[in-house]
Design an enzyme around this catalytic site. Structure first.
Site, PDB file in Angstrom:
ATOM      1  CD1 TRP A  14       3.386  45.128  25.633  1.00  0.00           C
ATOM      2  CD2 TRP A  14       1.969  43.497  26.285  1.00  0.00           C
ATOM      3  NE1 TRP A  14       2.479  44.920  24.622  1.00  0.00           N
ATOM      4  CE2 TRP A  14       1.603  43.931  24.986  1.00  0.00           C
ATOM      5  CE3 TRP A  14       1.229  42.478  26.876  1.00  0.00           C
ATOM      6  CZ2 TRP A  14       0.520  43.372  24.293  1.00  0.00           C
ATOM      7  CZ3 TRP A  14       0.162  41.927  26.190  1.00  0.00           C
ATOM      8  CH2 TRP A  14      -0.192  42.381  24.909  1.00  0.00           C
ATOM      9  CD  GLU A  95      11.397  48.567  34.553  1.00  0.00           C
ATOM     10  OE1 GLU A  95      10.828  47.578  34.068  1.00  0.00           O
ATOM     11  OE2 GLU A  95      11.093  49.742  34.246  1.00  0.00           O
ATOM     12  CD  GLU A 165      14.936  50.910  27.713  1.00  0.00           C
ATOM     13  OE1 GLU A 165      13.903  51.106  27.073  1.00  0.00           O
ATOM     14  OE2 GLU A 165      14.979  50.170  28.702  1.00  0.00           O
ATOM     15  N   GLY A 171       9.754  55.524  32.365  1.00  0.00           N
ATOM     16  CA  GLY A 171       8.506  55.598  33.117  1.00  0.00           C
ATOM     17  C   GLY A 171       8.328  56.890  33.898  1.00  0.00           C
ATOM     18  N   GLY A 231       7.968  51.289  26.642  1.00  0.00           N
ATOM     19  CA  GLY A 231       7.299  50.670  27.779  1.00  0.00           C
ATOM     20  C   GLY A 231       5.838  51.080  27.818  1.00  0.00           C
ATOM     21  N   GLY A 232       5.528  52.047  28.660  1.00  0.00           N
ATOM     22  CA  GLY A 232       4.148  52.478  28.902  1.00  0.00           C
ATOM     23  C   GLY A 232       3.304  52.653  27.641  1.00  0.00           C
TER      24      GLY A 232
HETATM   25  P1  PGA Z   1       8.856  53.696  29.238  1.00  0.00           P
HETATM   26  O1  PGA Z   1       9.756  52.375  29.433  1.00  0.00           O
HETATM   27  O2  PGA Z   1       8.612  53.834  27.757  1.00  0.00           O
HETATM   28  O3  PGA Z   1       7.600  53.414  30.002  1.00  0.00           O
HETATM   29  O4  PGA Z   1       9.628  54.841  29.778  1.00  0.00           O
HETATM   30  C1  PGA Z   1      10.781  52.035  28.542  1.00  0.00           C
HETATM   31  C2  PGA Z   1      11.425  50.743  28.956  1.00  0.00           C
HETATM   32  O5  PGA Z   1      11.645  50.539  30.157  1.00  0.00           O
HETATM   33  O6  PGA Z   1      11.739  49.869  28.125  1.00  0.00           O
END
Ligand code: PGA
Length: 249
Positions: A14, A95, A165, A171, A231-232
């Protein structure tokens, strides 16, 4: 191809999103559908961990402190995640590497701490766009893997889930192609196999980066892709459910 009994896994990250209402929505959506073919993990922000009831999915944290306890304002200890019924923790997310200057060594340290407390690390690796473009991405990812192998040893990868990733796909809506994902997943497996081919064969490796209901089947059908870190799309219960249902059977 060697036989394996890797169980597919889909985890929702999330990030710093969601609220109490989303917990209700996701619990309601998932209560109606059989997801027994896949391990599903939801990783909400820390304050929401206590808001979940008994579900068919597991809970994970998004980080732990590299300290075990004590005077570290704003940090969360691994033992606290255990007490809040977490079974997993995301470590080494790009991140956090970028925003919090987490080095390969610090991430390796946290992986060791999570394992010590019997929490399964969802250990993230992946290259930025310039490294993808200059073709050095295998070396970059090998270095990220090596730091953790050096810290915890290859045998520990029995209890670690790896997430590939690519940063340029997170994102951005710019998903890696199934071939690009498969190429790196196979590389990661071969890299582990240099030290232990059984562990390499059994290690669950997820793909993350703009996975959606519409591209999950194609990505997850690749032989070395065992599921996803989402993520999203994990913030939309219906979309997240359709991604979970896309996991291999
Ligand atoms: P995303 O993010 O699906 O929004 O691209 C994936 C993540 O950072 O785990």
């Amino acid at each position: 191809m060697q036989m394996n009994n890797r169980r597919p896994l889909v985890a929702g990250n999330w990030k710093m999103n969601g609220n109490l209402a989303l917990i209700k929505q996701i619990e309601e959506t998932f209560s109606k559908t059989d997801i027994s073919h896949v391990d599903v993990v939801v990783c909400p922000p820390f304050p929401y961990l206590g808001g979940f009831s008994d579900n068919d999915f597991a809970l994970g944290g998004q980080n732990i402190s590299h300290f075990e306890s004590g005077a570290h304002t704003g940090e969360t200890a691994v033992s606290m995640l255990k007490e809040m019924n977490c079974q997993y923790v995301i470590l080494g997310h790009s991140e956090r590497r970028a925003d919090n200057y987490e080095s390969n060594e610090l991430v390796a340290n946290k992986v060791g701490l999570a394992l010590k407390h019997k929490l399964t690390p969802l250990f993230c690796v992946g290259e930025p766009e310039d490294i993808r473009d200059n073709g050095q991405f295998f070396d970059f990812i090998a270095e990220q893997l090596n730091a953790v192998i050096k810290e915890v040893g290859i045998a520990a990868f029995n209890d670690i889930v790896i997430a590939y990733e690519p940063i340029w796909a997170i994102g951005t809506g710019k998903t890696a192609s199934p071939e690009q994902a498969q190429e790196v997943h196979a590389f990661i497996r071969q890299h582990l196999a240099k030290q232990d081919s059984n562990i390499a064969n059994q290690c669950v490796i997820l793909y993350g980066g703009s996975v959606k209901g519409s591209n999950a089947v194609e990505l997850f059908s690749q032989p070395d892709v065992d599921g996803g870190l989402i993520g999203g799309a994990s913030l939309n219960p219906e979309d997240f459910l359709s991604i979970c249902l896309a996991a291999k059977r």
